[in-house]
Scaffold this motif. Structure first.
Motif, short mmCIF file in Angstrom:
data_model
loop_
_atom_site.label_atom_id
_atom_site.label_comp_id
_atom_site.label_asym_id
_atom_site.label_seq_id
_atom_site.Cartn_x
_atom_site.Cartn_y
_atom_site.Cartn_z
N PRO A 198 0.82 -1.22 0.00
CA PRO A 198 0.00 0.00 0.00
C PRO A 198 0.86 1.27 0.00
O PRO A 198 0.55 2.22 -0.71
CB PRO A 198 -0.79 -0.10 1.30
CG PRO A 198 -0.76 -1.53 1.70
CD PRO A 198 0.47 -2.13 1.10
N GLU A 199 1.97 1.25 0.79
CA GLU A 199 2.78 2.47 0.86
C GLU A 199 3.47 2.75 -0.47
O GLU A 199 3.61 3.91 -0.87
CB GLU A 199 3.79 2.42 2.01
CG GLU A 199 4.71 1.21 2.06
CD GLU A 199 4.18 0.07 2.93
OE1 GLU A 199 2.95 -0.17 2.91
OE2 GLU A 199 5.01 -0.57 3.61
N ALA B 166 1.00 4.34 -2.85
CA ALA B 166 0.81 5.76 -2.54
C ALA B 166 2.00 6.58 -3.02
O ALA B 166 1.84 7.65 -3.61
CB ALA B 166 0.61 5.94 -1.04
N ARG B 167 3.21 6.03 -2.78
CA ARG B 167 4.41 6.77 -3.19
C ARG B 167 4.47 6.93 -4.70
O ARG B 167 4.98 7.92 -5.22
CB ARG B 167 5.65 6.02 -2.73
CG ARG B 167 5.80 6.09 -1.23
CD ARG B 167 6.86 5.14 -0.75
NE ARG B 167 6.93 5.23 0.70
CZ ARG B 167 8.01 4.94 1.41
NH1 ARG B 167 9.10 4.51 0.81
NH2 ARG B 167 8.00 5.05 2.72
N ALA C 141 7.52 11.12 2.06
CA ALA C 141 7.62 9.78 1.47
C ALA C 141 7.37 9.87 -0.04
O ALA C 141 8.08 9.27 -0.85
CB ALA C 141 6.62 8.84 2.13
N LEU D 107 0.17 15.31 -1.64
CA LEU D 107 0.79 14.14 -2.28
C LEU D 107 0.84 14.25 -3.80
O LEU D 107 1.54 13.49 -4.46
CB LEU D 107 0.05 12.87 -1.86
CG LEU D 107 0.17 12.53 -0.36
CD1 LEU D 107 -0.64 11.28 -0.03
CD2 LEU D 107 1.62 12.33 0.04
#
Ligand SMILES: Nc1ncnc2c1ncn2[C@@H]1O[C@H](COP(=O)(O)OP(=O)(O)OP(=O)(O)O)[C@@H](O)[C@H]1O
Ligand SMILES: [Mg+2]
Lengths: 480, 266
Positions: free
Chosen positions: B86-87, B90-91, B119, B176
């Motif tokens: 998941p991270e 997102a990144r 991040a 983001l």
């Protein structure tokens, strides 16, 4: 990474303080009998009252049984297999830091506790204790200008014998419990603080305890006396090398606060906790108690417990003074096979006395984390109040959390409130953070420090960030 | 995982491609063959009855561990999205604005936003912002959703009203700068002014090189942000796709005529 995988990552925690300092030490032979007690006292050239104190304690200890009521499992400790005195060999009189063995200075440098004039922490005075003895105390001069005494217990016995005689054992009596009796018989060094009337101690005081030897126990003794209207904030930190054997640490800390005095005592405990299979680590059996002797006196314990294979520790307050205040803020984090049985004792004697207990337990791996707390309200404590909140967080499904609150009240006009909760680390919270690009381990430690926020807020500013980092470190694993 | 972004996106590039996606949760099959293709520069609306699987689809795209994909695939810029954590999704630029953002007591909103923003920046090869630089950046960004900086001092979403939580989601989107933003009922619970502010915010953040999937029940939002495509989801599938007129028809006539539970009106 799922929370299960994050937990997996937790199980490979590096410990950064696990090195051993190679230094020549003076050790006595293993084992304990009356002659060892006399030998320790003689080595320290103690006055007779202290030798008598030790001998009395030793006699009582021999009649006592090791307590077994805590939710802790460990093989029987062989008290004859421990070295009771171990000191780095150095010149007798350490008139200045120049006389301290560079290897020792380097050790404390590596631990992030520089002692030398140029590098020492600003606004924090440090007493550095290595195995059984105090190596150095910084800022003594500056503190002396304010009349504040901050030195090792050994020096206090020489320079302030009447204060030591008056207060030593006045809060934790010799025969208080098995470990306190043992400590009273064989204690080596520790810190002594005396804050005179109406003096607000101008800087943070801190003792850093380092266990270096693999077969010596550490039995330090700390005494803090705050005279009327004075205040002091004190912090202790501790680390130890990684050995696959266990070392015993049995300390006693006594605090005395007179009228309107306040003592804030914070601990960031990071002894070695053993490896991921539960091998090695410190057995930490500690008795800490504060006496709120005067009216409106206040004693506050804040502890962040992350190390030790076994933690047995109940810092408490005897609230004797009218309207006195006792506080206990605790974070206990256990991982792997660590076991913690920790909490507090608030004994309300004086009318209008108040206490607050905030405990946050985090258990992961196969660890067991128990809160054990006593609130005792005596017949004279009219209008006494206690508020307790004990929250537990579980990470993974192998860890255990227990809460054992004991409430005893003999005073109908007292208020006692207790709240408790247990939760698992929330998958949705974890996912929320991850879905914002935050790596799972960082997300776990963010959630854990959020859970502990109420307690961290109580730490002196200089150390709050450090506690945060320490938790993150404890929760850190290999990436990938 | 690439250390930084691949070559820049051109309008019209396929950003997200979902093929015959099946997913279940706790033994219940919720998604039963979803296919959807989203290109840079497009705005898609996803509608459908309560329980039809819209949020499930969004969480599967974001990588929620409770859902298991049993068949099908999701590609993001040609890359297998399901293979990423998941991270990492997102990144890489996939953003989900949650229907029900969770509260995280004790975690400072400012610190959370900073770690999150950094991040993503790191992934794009941009330098990380320190506390001071980030504070300036976030204050500027908050102006987009007219959010009071006081919200930075609070814990993440804790005690935020429903509308405040949604604005905090859009703030995160703004920080983001995703390439694909999925906004799950971001319009629900917003008052009239807040809806306009959020809609304007989303419009500001929508570029020819990004795509947006709006999950909504209401025409109001689609009046402010005109979708290029409107999809209707039912029982874990996309049942019908049309343009903005389809949403308008739904607003007037409900879902019955579309999913065959009722006879279509002439
Ligand atoms: N953990 C679960 N166990 C069983 N069923 C679940 C679970 N999670 C979701 N569901 C079911 O999946 C279906 C789809 O839910 P989802 O949240 O995706 O709907 P939705 O289209 O977003 O609805 P809404 O418009 O109300 O937001 C619902 O019937 C829901 O009850
Ligand atoms: Mg939904």
């Amino acid at each position: 990474m799922s929370s299960a995988a994050a937990v997996e990552a937790l199980n490979t925690t590096p410990y950064r303080y696990g090195f051993v300092t190679d230094i020549e030490t003076e050790k006595i032979a293993k084992g304990l009998d009356e002659s060892v007690v006399r030998l320790i006292s003689a080595k320290k050239q103690e006055p007779d009252f202290l030798l008598q104190f030790r001998l009395k304690a030793y006699a009582q200890w021999q009649l006592m049984e090791e307590p077994d009521w805590a939710a802790l499992k460990y093989p029987a400790i062989d008290y004859q297999d421990i070295v009771y005195y171990s000191a780095p060999r150095q010149k007798e009189q350490k008139a200045s830091l120049e006389d301290v063995d560079p290897a020792l200075l380097e050790t404390f440098d590596k631990l992030g506790i520089p002692l030398s004039e140029q590098k020492r922490l600003s606004n924090v005075a440090v007493d550095a204790v290595f195995d059984s003895v105090s190596i150095a105390t910084t800022y003594k001069q500056k503190l002396a200008e304010h009349g504040v005494v901050f030195c090792s217990m050994g020096e206090a016995v020489k320079d302030y014998p009447e204060l030591v005689e008056r207060y030593l054992g006045s809060v934790v009596p010799i025969g208080d419990n098995f470990f306190a009796a043992l400590n009273s018989a064989v204690f080596s060094d520790g810190s002594f603080v005396y804050v005179p009337k109406e003096v607000q101690c101008p800087m943070e005081l801190s003792t850093y305890f380092r266990i270096n030897s693999d077969d010596a126990g550490q039995f330090e003794r700390t005494l803090i006396v705050a005279e009327e209207g004075s205040s002091v904030s004190y912090l202790e930190g501790c680390t130890a090398p990684m050995f696959d054997t266990n070392q015993l640490h049995a300390a006693v800390v006594e605090l005395v606060a007179l009228d309107d005095a306040s003592i804030k005592y914070s601990t960031v405990q990071n002894w070695y906790a053993g490896d991921e299979n539960g091998k090695g680590g410190i057995y930490n059996f500690v008795t800490k108690r504060g006496l709120c002797k005067g009216r409106r006196s206040r004693i506050s314990w804040t502890q962040v417990e992350t190390g030790s294979a076994i933690t047995w520790k109940y810092p408490g307050c005897v609230l004797r003074g009218q309207d006195s205040i006792g506080e206990f803020y605790s974070v206990a984090l256990t991982n792997h096979y660590q076991q913690a049985d920790t909490g507090t004792k608030m004994v309300h004697v004086g009318p209008g006395s108040r206490s607050t207990i905030i405990s946050k337990g985090i258990s992961s791996g196969h660890s067991v984390n128990s809160y054990r707390g006593l609130v005792n309200i005596g017949p004279q404590a009219r209008g006494a109040r206690n508020f307790s909140q004990c929250d537990s967080m579980l990470i993974g499904d192998q860890a255990a959390a227990n809460t054992h609150p004991y409430i005893q009240s003999r005073q109908p006009e007292a208020t006692v409130e207790h709240e408790a909760s247990t939760c698992h680390i929330s998958e949705d919270q974890l996912f929320y953070l991850q879905s914002r690009g935050i790596e799972s381990e960082a997300a776990v430690s963010m959630l854990v420090s959020g859970f502990c926020r109420d307690v961290f807020n109580q730490l002196p500013m200089e150390f709050a960030a450090e506690a945060d980092k320490l938790l993150a470190l404890k929760l850190e694993g290999s990436v990938g | 995982m690439p250390a930084c972004e691949p070559s820049p996106v051109q309008t019209g590039d396929v950003l997200l491609s979902i093929e015959n996606l099946h997913a279940h949760v706790e033994g219940n099959e919720i998604l039963r063959g979803v296919s959807l293709r989203i290109r840079a520069g497009e705005i898609h609306a996803l509608m459908g009855r309560n329980g039809s699987g819209k949020s499930t689809l969004s969480k599967v795209i974001a990588g929620h561990p409770a859902y298991t994909v049993t068949a099908g695939a999701i590609h993001y810029r040609g890359q297998d999205l399901l293979a990423l954590s998941p991270e990492d999704r997102a990144r890489a630029g996939v953003f989900l604005g949650f229907q029900y953002p969770v509260e995280i007591p004790g975690v400072s909103n400012l610190e959370f936003l900073r770690v999150s923003c950094n991040a993503r920046r790191q992934h794009r090869g941009q330098e990380e912002l320190d506390t001071f630089a980030f504070e300036d950046h976030v204050r500027d960004t908050m102006a987009i959703v007219q959010m009071n900086p006081a919200f930075l001092e609070r814990s993440v979403n804790e005690g935020f009203s429903g509308g405040e939580k949604k604005r905090n989601e859009i703030l995160q989107m703004a920080l983001l700068e995703p390439l694909v933003a999925i906004l799950d009922e971001t319009d629900s619970g917003l008052d009239i002014d807040a809806l306009r502010i959020v809609a304007n915010g989303v419009k500001t953040l929508t570029l020819p090189t990004t795509a947006t999937l709006l999950i909504t029940h209401y025409q109001r939002l689609l009046d402010a942000i005109t979708p290029d495509f409107v999809h209707v989801m039912a029982e874990g599938r996309i049942l019908r796709t049309g343009d903005k007129d389809l949403a308008m028809a739904l607003e007037q006539r409900g879902y019955d005529w579309i999913d065959g539970a009722d006879t279509p009106q002439p």
